[in-house]
Design a protein around this motif. Structure first.
Motif, PDB file in Angstrom:
ATOM      1  N   ASP A 288       0.808  -1.217   0.000  1.00 31.91           N
ATOM      2  CA  ASP A 288       0.000   0.000   0.000  1.00 31.91           C
ATOM      3  C   ASP A 288       0.842   1.269   0.000  1.00 31.91           C
ATOM      4  O   ASP A 288       0.398   2.307  -0.484  1.00 31.91           O
TER       5      ASP A 288
ATOM      6  N   THR B 122      -3.365  10.106   2.885  1.00 31.57           N
ATOM      7  CA  THR B 122      -4.589  10.244   2.102  1.00 31.57           C
ATOM      8  C   THR B 122      -4.541   9.433   0.822  1.00 31.57           C
ATOM      9  O   THR B 122      -5.504   9.399   0.069  1.00 31.57           O
ATOM     10  N   GLU B 123      -3.420   8.814   0.577  1.00 31.92           N
ATOM     11  CA  GLU B 123      -3.259   8.143  -0.704  1.00 31.92           C
ATOM     12  C   GLU B 123      -2.449   6.877  -0.519  1.00 31.92           C
ATOM     13  O   GLU B 123      -1.499   6.856   0.256  1.00 31.92           O
ATOM     14  N   VAL B 124      -2.844   5.818  -1.209  1.00 34.19           N
ATOM     15  CA  VAL B 124      -2.070   4.582  -1.137  1.00 34.19           C
ATOM     16  C   VAL B 124      -1.774   4.103  -2.553  1.00 34.19           C
ATOM     17  O   VAL B 124      -2.425   4.500  -3.511  1.00 34.19           O
TER      18      VAL B 124
ATOM     19  N   THR C 278      -1.957   1.408  -5.339  1.00 36.19           N
ATOM     20  CA  THR C 278      -2.931   0.359  -5.604  1.00 36.19           C
ATOM     21  C   THR C 278      -2.426  -0.690  -6.581  1.00 36.19           C
ATOM     22  O   THR C 278      -2.865  -1.833  -6.543  1.00 36.19           O
TER      23      THR C 278
ATOM     24  N   SER D 183      -4.626   5.532  -5.104  1.00 40.83           N
ATOM     25  CA  SER D 183      -6.050   5.514  -4.799  1.00 40.83           C
ATOM     26  C   SER D 183      -6.720   6.819  -5.198  1.00 40.83           C
ATOM     27  O   SER D 183      -7.942   6.930  -5.125  1.00 40.83           O
ATOM     28  N   LYS D 184      -5.943   7.814  -5.582  1.00 37.45           N
ATOM     29  CA  LYS D 184      -6.540   9.067  -6.012  1.00 37.45           C
ATOM     30  C   LYS D 184      -6.674   9.139  -7.518  1.00 37.45           C
ATOM     31  O   LYS D 184      -6.993  10.178  -8.064  1.00 37.45           O
TER      32      LYS D 184
ATOM     33  N   GLU E 221     -14.039  10.277  -5.420  1.00 40.24           N
ATOM     34  CA  GLU E 221     -12.666   9.860  -5.141  1.00 40.24           C
ATOM     35  C   GLU E 221     -12.550   8.343  -5.091  1.00 40.24           C
ATOM     36  O   GLU E 221     -11.603   7.758  -5.600  1.00 40.24           O
ATOM     37  N   ILE E 222     -13.537   7.732  -4.465  1.00 38.33           N
ATOM     38  CA  ILE E 222     -13.479   6.274  -4.378  1.00 38.33           C
ATOM     39  C   ILE E 222     -13.570   5.659  -5.776  1.00 38.33           C
ATOM     40  O   ILE E 222     -12.853   4.711  -6.101  1.00 38.33           O
TER      41      ILE E 222
ATOM     42  N   SER F 266     -10.329   5.703  -7.787  1.00 32.71           N
ATOM     43  CA  SER F 266      -9.183   4.913  -7.325  1.00 32.71           C
ATOM     44  C   SER F 266      -8.873   3.834  -8.356  1.00 32.71           C
ATOM     45  O   SER F 266      -9.737   3.051  -8.735  1.00 32.71           O
TER      46      SER F 266
ATOM     47  N   PHE G 168     -15.684  -0.842  -3.354  1.00 32.94           N
ATOM     48  CA  PHE G 168     -14.259  -1.072  -3.156  1.00 32.94           C
ATOM     49  C   PHE G 168     -13.741  -2.247  -3.969  1.00 32.94           C
ATOM     50  O   PHE G 168     -12.583  -2.617  -3.848  1.00 32.94           O
TER      51      PHE G 168
END
Lengths: 552, 285
Positions: A298, A327-329, A331, A348-349, A384-385, A388, A444
């Motif tokens: 992550d 705030t960001e991972v 992916t 993820s953004k 945002e989701i 991702s 998700f």
């Protein structure tokens, strides 16, 4: 295992490698346990399949098996027909059977030789362990590997063309099965480490053996898959069963000779790359130099050498000093197919970062940032989701890359960072359902995507066991479904359509009727031919285009 | 990913979003529009807020913590809160929300209150009773969090549950100067004695990420109660040599300690004070 042997009957004037929509996809095979709500044709009695797990010859640590749920495909039962070579124990070598042989024998035993024979395989595991979590063809397409939630890897091999068995040509049959990862326990955090196989990546073949990397959340393993079809016979000191001979009976010396034997597939762990990731590994990617590979979790990406297990280099680290500012991972991550110095990772953004390892040892600073600015008028709670990125794949040419986010697939040109060159809506009708999808966690879901061999068609999965293909040249798309109900033998897949509003036509399915528990997350496209493997929960569907199956 | 977990765990929320598999149901009005619009905006935001907080908490207790999911939910939470704040700001100020000089006509309906979020400069605007206007613009631009009032009991209880479930209680924000009299903080005292309910709210998503870190020995050694015991001992010689702030224990990761110690110290002394208070209450009967 459920095995449905099918063929196509119709001819197709299109050549192989045609546009995605001009290809008529045919149902070929499905592998896996049945779904509860799908009615099936059952054979008279249940068979039990054999899988014997490999002993590890490199890693001598024994994991406490009490942790392990009973995950064997196998338990030897009374219904088992005696297989040829049952008594062979080649001096300590583990026994591995090929399912093909067994299936054929079982078919004979059952008396069912038709195309539609289905063996009701009793799998002693719970259903969850059978959920396929990754699918990957090797570089030639001869082998197809799947990993599941129970830590098992099943490798299928494509049947060679033989005149004697015209029905089985070009089909994938089980080549080997092994337990790749076991469930572990992290004592420091009091957390269980899942044995689910997150990714499998094949190494380019360099000798007779095949190598693959498989990873769960924490550990990556390098497996060697090799065949053994000869065994030495005629030892002086040991007899055929491996027992020591009585020396008085030995009167003449002989030289052991290699005699052919039934093909055995051996899978051995060659390297175990562990303890390098704090967070869950989501991607692995083999470099084009065939010496190194990277693993991404992550927050970090590590670079490994395939021969060195005790250390890795951290090349990307996006962990903030203060975790509260996170705030960001990361992916997904992948190496460029041709340039061994380039890698891309997604966040993820919805951003992509292309990094050049020549620029610095740490690639925290990207060389290129690919980001499509958010349309302020289209901004909503879940934007945002849904932005991702769940998967990123370079094209075979290396010029483009494709990203999958929740609602779209985007094709990017490496030369243009400002916006993707193509955007395909996968299931735009879900926009109005995002609240519910957020509630039941479907928002998700991480869908994968795939290029075809010529980079002209892209494919990705959706809900209700639908998957979609987009032809980049003709701009046409098709929605197909992977289900046993609709998969008659020799059937051409009928395009499906989701009705988004207004009058619903006869064959359409309305958005409200979609089954969100049936999702196609994992899939793979043969590197050169039009053969696709699609994982629908615990079933693996293989589809070929008609021309392909005609030719074989 | 467990598909039905969400549905099982919060039945009352599933009733709000009836969403079965393959169930035919009436189409919502306004289907096809991108924005969330099914119900009145504030109601929807509140429900989503509850849902998001629940999900965050759920992720904490899950066996396999999913950092990606937590980050996404936390970001959504921030956005929701900002949206709610905007909404309340809109309802407050018909003339425009970006006019800080104009006092609001009346306190927010439903007593929506805004307070500072862990920024030292915010103490002047910690008057929780009114004056949305004074904080609207700065809080929107600088601080992404919008804060709801402590009157939202379901929210505060959800927050407190989250906090109690966390492995680590790393509060790196200096506590505010003023405390709202009407907020009920009793259930939060063990963890954040002087923090406001609203303050606690933005913290859970952040603190949750801290829980994903490996348990460093640091965190156990930096214990406020130890500091209190050794307060009267002169450790200046020790500190100068080692280069650590007073009261902290040197660990294998001095860098991290140095960075985070000031706020931890503040927090620890406060926690420690409360703990002592509780102990005294217990001892005194």
């Amino acid at each position: 295992m459920h095995l449905v042997q099918c063929e196509s009957i119709e001819t197709n004037s299109q050549g192989a490698g045609g546009c995605g929509n001009d290809i008529q996809w045919c149902f070929t095979q499905v592998k896996g346990t049945t779904d509860l709500d799908v009615s099936e044709v059952h054979c008279g009695s249940a068979c039990r399949l054999i899988l014997l797990s490999m002993g590890e010859d490199i890693d001598t640590r024994k994991i406490n098996n009490s942790f392990l749920r009973d995950q064997n495909y196998v338990t030897e039962g009374e219904a088992l027909p005696q297989l040829p070579g049952d008594d062979q124990t080649g001096g300590g070598l583990p026994d591995i059977r090929i399912f093909t042989t067994f299936e054929e024998r079982a078919l004979e035993v059952m008396g069912e030789v038709e195309d539609r024979a289905i063996i009701n395989a009793e799998v002693s595991t719970g259903r969850k362990a059978d959920i396929i979590s990754t699918v990957e063809f090797n570089h030639t397409g001869e082998l197809l590997a799947t990993g599941d939630k129970g830590g098992r890897v099943v490798i299928f091999q494509r049947e060679q063309e033989t005149k004697s068995q015209p029905h089985h040509q070009g089909e994938y049959n089980v080549y080997s099965t092994f337990q790749s990862h076991e469930p572990e326990f992290d004592y420091l955090k009091s957390l269980e480490i899942e044995e689910k196989i997150n990714k499998i990546r094949w190494l380019p073949q360099q000798n007779a053996a095949h190598f693959l990397l498989s990873t769960n959340d924490k550990t990556i393993k390098l497996w060697k898959v090799s065949e053994r079809d000869k065994r030495p016979e005629g030892y002086n000191l040991k007899d055929e069963e491996g027992r020591m001979k009585d020396l008085s009976t030995v009167t003449v010396l002989q030289v052991p000779v290699l005699k052919p034997m039934d093909l055995m597939v051996e899978v051995t762990p060659r390297k175990i790359f562990a303890n390098a990731h704090t967070y869950h590994i989501n991607s692995i990617s083999v470099n084009s130099d065939c010496e190194t590979y990277m693993s991404a979790d992550d927050l970090r990406i590590n670079l490994w050498h395939l021969g060195i297990t005790d250390r890795s280099f951290n090349i990307v680290d996006i962990k903030p000093v203060d975790m509260e500012e996170l705030t960001e991972v990361i992916t997904a991550a992948e190496f460029h197919p041709h340039h061994c110095n380039l890698l891309v990772y997604s966040s993820s953004k919805g951003t992509l970062r292309l990094c050049d390892m020549r620029a610095a040892a740490l690639c925290d600073k990207h060389s290129k940032l690919f980001e499509e600015p958010e349309d302020p008028s289209n901004r909503f709670f879940f934007s945002e989701i849904t932005s991702s990125v769940s998967d990123v794949k370079f094209s075979h040419s290396g010029r483009y890359m494709m990203t999958r986010d929740y609602l779209t697939v985007k094709v990017w040109d490496l030369n243009m960072e400002t916006k993707p060159i193509e955007t395909y809506q996968i299931h735009d009708y879900l926009q109005s359902k995002l609240c519910s999808l957020y509630e039941n966690d479907c928002i998700f879901d991480k869908f994968e995507c795939a290029w075809n061999g010529s980079d002209s068609v892209i494919m990705t999965g959706a809900y209700n066991n639908f998957f979609r293909m987009f032809d980049r040249n003709t701009k046409r798309d098709v929605t197909l479904e992977a289900s046993r109900e609709n998969s008659k033998p020799r059937a051409v897949l009928k395009p499906r359509k989701v009705c988004t509003g207004g009058k619903r036509r006869k064959d359409e399915i309305s958005v409200d009727s979609l089954d969100f528990n049936k999702k196609i997350l994992h899939m793979a496209w043969h590197p050169t031919e039009n053969i696709i493997a699609v994982a629908a929960t615990n079933n693996l569907y293989i589809f070929q285009d008609k021309v392909n199956s005609e030719m074989h | 990913m467990v598909l039905k977990k969400g549905c099982e765990k919060h039945g009352h929320l599933t009733s709000l979003f009836p969403f079965g598999k393959g169930v035919k149901r009436k189409r919502h009005e306004g289907d096809g529009q991108p924005a969330v619009q099914c119900a009145p905006q504030t109601f929807h935001c509140g429900t989503l807020l509850d849902l998001s907080l629940f999900k965050l908490r759920q992720n904490c207790v899950l066996a396999e913590r999913n950092l990606h999911r937590s980050v996404l939910i936390a970001n959504t939470l921030r956005r929701l809160q900002a949206e709610i704040h905007l909404e309340s700001g809109c309802s407050e100020m018909p003339t425009g929300r970006l006019k800080p000089a104009q006092p609001p006509g009346q306190p927010a309906s439903g007593a929506n209150q805004v307070g500072p979020v862990s920024k030292p400069g915010r103490e002047t605007i910690t008057d929780l009773n009114n004056n949305l206007a004074g904080v609207t613009k700065p809080s929107l631009t600088e601080v992404p969090f919008c804060l709801l009032s402590g009157n939202d009991s379901s929210l505060s209880s959800a927050i407190s549950t989250i906090l109690q479930d966390l492995d680590f209680v790393e509060d790196l924000s200096p506590p505010p100067v003023q405390v709202s009299p009407e907020d009920d903080h009793d259930h939060l005292l063990p963890l954040k004695p002087a923090s406001l309910d609203p303050r606690a709210e933005p913290r859970p998503p952040d603190s949750i990420f801290a829980a994903f870190e490996i348990a460093d020995s640091n965190d156990f050694l930096i214990d406020g109660s130890l500091d209190a015991i050794f307060e009267d001992i002169d450790t200046s010689m020790y500190d100068i040599q080692q280069g650590f702030p007073a009261g902290t224990c040197p660990t294998s990761q001095p860098l991290k300690t140095t960075r985070s110690s000031p706020s931890i110290m503040a927090h620890n002394s406060r926690t420690d004070f409360t703990e002592l208070e509780n102990l005294m209450d217990l001892l005194a009967g």
